[in-house]
Write an enzyme that holds these catalytic residues in place. Structure first.
Site, PDB file in Angstrom:
ATOM      1  N   GLU A 124      41.903  16.749  26.785  1.00 54.64           N
ATOM      2  CA  GLU A 124      42.679  16.649  25.530  1.00 54.64           C
ATOM      3  C   GLU A 124      44.123  16.252  25.818  1.00 54.64           C
ATOM      4  O   GLU A 124      44.711  15.410  25.125  1.00 54.64           O
ATOM      5  CB  GLU A 124      42.631  17.972  24.774  1.00 54.64           C
ATOM      6  CG  GLU A 124      41.251  18.259  24.193  1.00 54.64           C
ATOM      7  CD  GLU A 124      41.155  19.678  23.669  1.00 54.64           C
ATOM      8  OE1 GLU A 124      41.219  19.866  22.455  1.00 54.64           O
ATOM      9  OE2 GLU A 124      41.013  20.614  24.488  1.00 54.64           O
TER      10      GLU A 124
ATOM     11  N   ASN B 181      76.460  -3.520  38.057  1.00 54.42           N
ATOM     12  CA  ASN B 181      75.430  -4.204  37.261  1.00 54.42           C
ATOM     13  C   ASN B 181      74.297  -4.748  38.132  1.00 54.42           C
ATOM     14  O   ASN B 181      73.117  -4.581  37.806  1.00 54.42           O
ATOM     15  CB  ASN B 181      76.053  -5.330  36.433  1.00 54.42           C
ATOM     16  CG  ASN B 181      77.041  -4.785  35.415  1.00 54.42           C
ATOM     17  OD1 ASN B 181      77.126  -3.574  35.221  1.00 54.42           O
ATOM     18  ND2 ASN B 181      77.801  -5.666  34.787  1.00 54.42           N
TER      19      ASN B 181
ATOM     20  N   SER C  19      75.204   9.041  33.372  1.00 56.47           N
ATOM     21  CA  SER C  19      73.763   8.936  33.612  1.00 56.47           C
ATOM     22  C   SER C  19      73.362   9.754  34.832  1.00 56.47           C
ATOM     23  O   SER C  19      72.189   9.841  35.161  1.00 56.47           O
ATOM     24  CB  SER C  19      73.364   7.468  33.796  1.00 56.47           C
ATOM     25  OG  SER C  19      74.143   6.850  34.793  1.00 56.47           O
TER      26      SER C  19
ATOM     27  N   GLN D 252      71.544   1.522  30.002  1.00 60.43           N
ATOM     28  CA  GLN D 252      71.452   2.788  30.729  1.00 60.43           C
ATOM     29  C   GLN D 252      70.295   3.640  30.184  1.00 60.43           C
ATOM     30  O   GLN D 252      69.786   4.528  30.865  1.00 60.43           O
ATOM     31  CB  GLN D 252      72.782   3.527  30.602  1.00 60.43           C
ATOM     32  CG  GLN D 252      72.828   4.856  31.317  1.00 60.43           C
ATOM     33  CD  GLN D 252      74.251   5.362  31.467  1.00 60.43           C
ATOM     34  OE1 GLN D 252      75.014   4.838  32.276  1.00 60.43           O
ATOM     35  NE2 GLN D 252      74.627   6.357  30.687  1.00 60.43           N
TER      36      GLN D 252
ATOM     37  N   THR E  54      27.044   2.191  19.329  1.00 59.94           N
ATOM     38  CA  THR E  54      28.085   1.430  18.644  1.00 59.94           C
ATOM     39  C   THR E  54      28.347   2.223  17.378  1.00 59.94           C
ATOM     40  O   THR E  54      27.422   2.861  16.848  1.00 59.94           O
ATOM     41  CB  THR E  54      27.644  -0.013  18.305  1.00 59.94           C
ATOM     42  OG1 THR E  54      26.499   0.062  17.457  1.00 59.94           O
ATOM     43  CG2 THR E  54      27.295  -0.825  19.542  1.00 59.94           C
ATOM     44  N   HIS E  55      29.567   2.238  16.904  1.00 62.12           N
ATOM     45  CA  HIS E  55      29.975   3.062  15.747  1.00 62.12           C
ATOM     46  C   HIS E  55      29.667   4.542  15.979  1.00 62.12           C
ATOM     47  O   HIS E  55      29.421   5.275  15.025  1.00 62.12           O
ATOM     48  CB  HIS E  55      29.290   2.604  14.455  1.00 62.12           C
ATOM     49  CG  HIS E  55      29.329   1.132  14.220  1.00 62.12           C
ATOM     50  ND1 HIS E  55      30.301   0.518  13.447  1.00 62.12           N
ATOM     51  CD2 HIS E  55      28.543   0.120  14.684  1.00 62.12           C
ATOM     52  CE1 HIS E  55      30.091  -0.781  13.431  1.00 62.12           C
ATOM     53  NE2 HIS E  55      29.032  -1.059  14.184  1.00 62.12           N
TER      54      HIS E  55
ATOM     55  N   LYS F  73      66.186   4.187  31.802  1.00 64.30           N
ATOM     56  CA  LYS F  73      65.606   4.940  32.925  1.00 64.30           C
ATOM     57  C   LYS F  73      64.711   6.109  32.561  1.00 64.30           C
ATOM     58  O   LYS F  73      63.625   6.268  33.126  1.00 64.30           O
ATOM     59  CB  LYS F  73      66.729   5.439  33.836  1.00 64.30           C
ATOM     60  CG  LYS F  73      67.418   4.306  34.545  1.00 64.30           C
ATOM     61  CD  LYS F  73      68.654   4.785  35.269  1.00 64.30           C
ATOM     62  CE  LYS F  73      69.611   3.652  35.473  1.00 64.30           C
ATOM     63  NZ  LYS F  73      70.019   2.956  34.232  1.00 64.30           N
TER      64      LYS F  73
ATOM     65  N   LYS G 121      34.649  30.828  24.691  1.00 63.27           N
ATOM     66  CA  LYS G 121      35.048  29.425  24.757  1.00 63.27           C
ATOM     67  C   LYS G 121      35.440  28.923  26.133  1.00 63.27           C
ATOM     68  O   LYS G 121      36.036  29.637  26.939  1.00 63.27           O
ATOM     69  CB  LYS G 121      36.199  29.169  23.793  1.00 63.27           C
ATOM     70  CG  LYS G 121      35.714  29.254  22.352  1.00 63.27           C
ATOM     71  CD  LYS G 121      36.569  28.453  21.435  1.00 63.27           C
ATOM     72  CE  LYS G 121      36.328  26.982  21.610  1.00 63.27           C
ATOM     73  NZ  LYS G 121      37.148  26.215  20.689  1.00 63.27           N
TER      74      LYS G 121
ATOM     75  N   SER H  60      39.941  30.556  25.669  1.00 63.45           N
ATOM     76  CA  SER H  60      40.642  30.795  24.406  1.00 63.45           C
ATOM     77  C   SER H  60      41.182  32.210  24.431  1.00 63.45           C
ATOM     78  O   SER H  60      40.558  33.109  24.996  1.00 63.45           O
ATOM     79  CB  SER H  60      39.663  30.623  23.246  1.00 63.45           C
ATOM     80  OG  SER H  60      40.097  31.360  22.123  1.00 63.45           O
TER      81      SER H  60
ATOM     82  N   TYR I 299      75.030  -7.618  30.879  1.00 59.75           N
ATOM     83  CA  TYR I 299      74.825  -6.162  30.877  1.00 59.75           C
ATOM     84  C   TYR I 299      75.493  -5.528  29.661  1.00 59.75           C
ATOM     85  O   TYR I 299      76.603  -5.893  29.276  1.00 59.75           O
ATOM     86  CB  TYR I 299      75.405  -5.536  32.161  1.00 59.75           C
ATOM     87  CG  TYR I 299      75.266  -4.020  32.171  1.00 59.75           C
ATOM     88  CD1 TYR I 299      74.092  -3.425  32.598  1.00 59.75           C
ATOM     89  CD2 TYR I 299      76.293  -3.200  31.702  1.00 59.75           C
ATOM     90  CE1 TYR I 299      73.943  -2.041  32.571  1.00 59.75           C
ATOM     91  CE2 TYR I 299      76.150  -1.821  31.669  1.00 59.75           C
ATOM     92  CZ  TYR I 299      74.970  -1.243  32.111  1.00 59.75           C
ATOM     93  OH  TYR I 299      74.822   0.119  32.071  1.00 59.75           O
TER      94      TYR I 299
HETATM   95  N1  ARG Z   1      74.926   3.907  34.902  1.00 57.72           N
HETATM   96  C1  ARG Z   1      74.841   2.554  34.559  1.00 57.72           C
HETATM   97  C2  ARG Z   1      73.412   2.236  34.088  1.00 57.72           C
HETATM   98  O1  ARG Z   1      72.578   3.001  34.341  1.00 57.72           O
HETATM   99  C3  ARG Z   1      75.151   1.692  35.737  1.00 57.72           C
HETATM  100  C4  ARG Z   1      75.719   0.355  35.403  1.00 57.72           C
HETATM  101  C5  ARG Z   1      77.067   0.494  34.812  1.00 57.72           C
HETATM  102  N2  ARG Z   1      77.701  -0.746  34.641  1.00 57.72           N
HETATM  103  C6  ARG Z   1      78.782  -0.867  33.830  1.00 57.72           C
HETATM  104  N3  ARG Z   1      79.244  -2.070  33.752  1.00 57.72           N
HETATM  105  N4  ARG Z   1      79.279   0.121  33.182  1.00 57.72           N
HETATM  106  O2  ARG Z   1      73.167   1.257  33.446  1.00 57.72           O
END
Ligand code: ARG
Length: 462
Positions: free
Chosen positions: A290, A110, A23, A322, A155-156, A325, A283, A277, A317
């Site tokens: 948009e 974790n 990650s 992962q 309205t509408h 993010k 234009k 444009s 977990y």
């Molecule tokens: N890179 C992991 C994540 O973003 C971190 C946690 C990893 N924990 C594990 N038990 N492998 O979730």
């Protein structure tokens, strides 16, 4: 190179696995929060005696050095380090020596990632809420100048009743205020520290979770570690808050796009926020609005994606998490730039008041007023509605708007329509007659603006 967790493994991991599993290409964005969390953890470990005081200080110094290295672009991010947590831990051990290996006592990645990510979300929520207030200010500034500017209320997407442009904008202020409050509620609710939950079940070490929570600015400590390391509600909340914000941004954008067309001509975007444009020289396109309208699709995708990842996961977990993010990073970045450009383009927007007022002169916007007049004359509403319909049909045949029709024509339709009907048919009088709390009358719109202004002042001083 062997992994930190390679004790039980006999073979090296494949580079394909490294690439798939890592990650670090995206979670390096969390370096500040990771270092902040580690400093709090090391401080607490030193205070409770799990680490020697001097070792705790050594680790903290190393963490600060790593922060500088990352900021200067000198840090060597390696895919084989897997994630930001292990990359930083490896480096502090290089800097501080073996004592660096003690930092991970009484925690796990974790609770570490749950802490880092939560801190990130909390900080970004605060920043976004401030940007929303700036957008509200820009809208209030325009609204204040246009409480007397007539505009067809629809309205509408059909002409309905006369309103004023300030009133229309206050509708958006109301939406963005709710967005602001949603972010603030989330910040309060999620001010809970995951640090010290370790892998899933807590730790046998005598740690002080309240101390780390205090150091990190969290209001409280989470109750149950099993839940804490598998909880991403805070991430879902920021995604939902951003999606709802974009429901509002996209609706405003849609109206701006319509209003800037020849058919409406109500507003003109400044050149600085318009595009041309490549083929049609005449234009001037509302690309900003948009794109803002379209970004809604993107942030909704991020919300649905995380909801789907989290659904049905067993405790606690799982590596699935992962995937939490990138969508959050994307939605946050999208919201940041969108709020900025929307606010700026509103500040430079030209309002064509005459066009708005002209547009109210078609579509018989005062028909409801005539019906209400008849009701006051003692006519039952259903009958009044019918008579007014006839008056509208008459105006159509005569090619005039109901607001301009001769009184004599109306009297021919129903003798209960007397000369005192004339002011009732005026567009401005009609707008100002709707003076109930929350209504469109100029005076009532001004009251709304002033209440929002006072609320804004309270927000800043809190
Ligand atoms: N890179 C992991 C994540 O973003 C971190 C946690 C990893 N924990 C594990 N038990 N492998 O979730």
């Amino acid at each position: 190179m062997s992994k930190m967790w390679s004790g039980r493994f006999e073979e090296e991991s494949s580079s394909l696995l490294d690439k798939f599993n890592a990650s670090i290409p995206f979670d390096k964005k969390l370096y500040k929060e990771d270092i902040q969390g580690s400093i709090a953890h090391a401080t607490m470990l030193g205070e409770v005696g799990i680490l020697l005081k001097e070792d705790s200080l050594k680790v903290i110094d190393a963490l600060k050095q790593v922060e500088k290295e990352i900021e200067k672009g000198e840090f060597d991010f390696q895919i084989s380090d897997e994630d930001i947590h292990m990359a930083i831990e490896k480096r502090i051990t290089e800097i501080a020596g073996d004592v660096g290996k003690r930092l991970h006592t009484a925690r796990s990645r974790n609770d570490q990632v749950a802490t880092d990510f939560r801190l990130f979300v909390q900080n970004k929520s605060k920043e976004l809420s401030k940007q929303i207030l700036e957008l509200i200010d820009a809208l209030l500034d325009i609204a204040e100048k246009h409480t007397e500017t007539l505009i067809p209320g629809m309205t509408h997407l059909q002409h309905a009743q006369p309103t004023n442009f300030g009133y229309h904008l206050i509708a958006y202020v109301s939406m963005f205020r709710r967005d602001y409050l949603r972010f603030i509620d989330s910040i309060k609710r999620n001010s809970v520290s995951p640090l010290g939950c370790a892998a899933l079940a807590g730790t046998p070490h005598n740690i002080d979770r309240i101390r780390t929570a205090n150091l990190l600015g969290f209001d409280e400590v989470s109750q149950n570690c099993l839940d804490t390391v598998s909880d991403r509600d805070f991430a879902l909340e920021i995604l939902f808050n951003i999606s709802t914000l974009f429901v509002h941004i996209s609706r405003l954008s849609e109206e701006l796009i319509l209003w800037s067309s020849y058919e409406f001509g109500f507003v003109t975007f400044s050149d600085a926020y318009s595009t041309g444009s490549s083929i049609m020289p005449q234009k001037k396109n509302p690309d900003v609005a948009e794109l803002l309208r379209a970004k809604s699709g993107r942030v909704n995708g991020n919300l649905i994606s995380l909801l789907t990842v989290m659904k049905g996961l067993p405790l606690a977990y799982n590596k699935d998490m992962q995937e939490d993010k990138e969508g959050v990073f994307d939605s946050v970045e999208t919201a940041e730039i969108s709020l900025e450009i929307l606010t700026e383009s509103l500040k430079t927007l030209k309002i064509n008041s005459e066009k708005m007022e002209k547009a109210t002169e078609v579509g018989h916007l005062t028909a409801t007023d005539l019906a209400d007049y008849l009701v006051k004359q003692g006519v039952p509403f259903r009958e009044a509605h019918f008579i007014t319909g006839e008056a509208v049909a008459k105006a159509e045949t005569l090619g005039v708007d109901l607001s301009k029709i001769e009184f004599s024509e109306l009297q021919k339709i129903d003798s209960r329509i007397e000369e005192d009907v004339i002011p009732t048919l005026s567009l401005r009088n009609s707008m100002n007659s709707r003076n109930s709390f929350g209504g469109t009358a100029s005076k009532e719109t001004k009251r709304q603006i002033s209440d929002f202004r006072n609320w804004r002042i309270r927000c800043t001083s809190e």
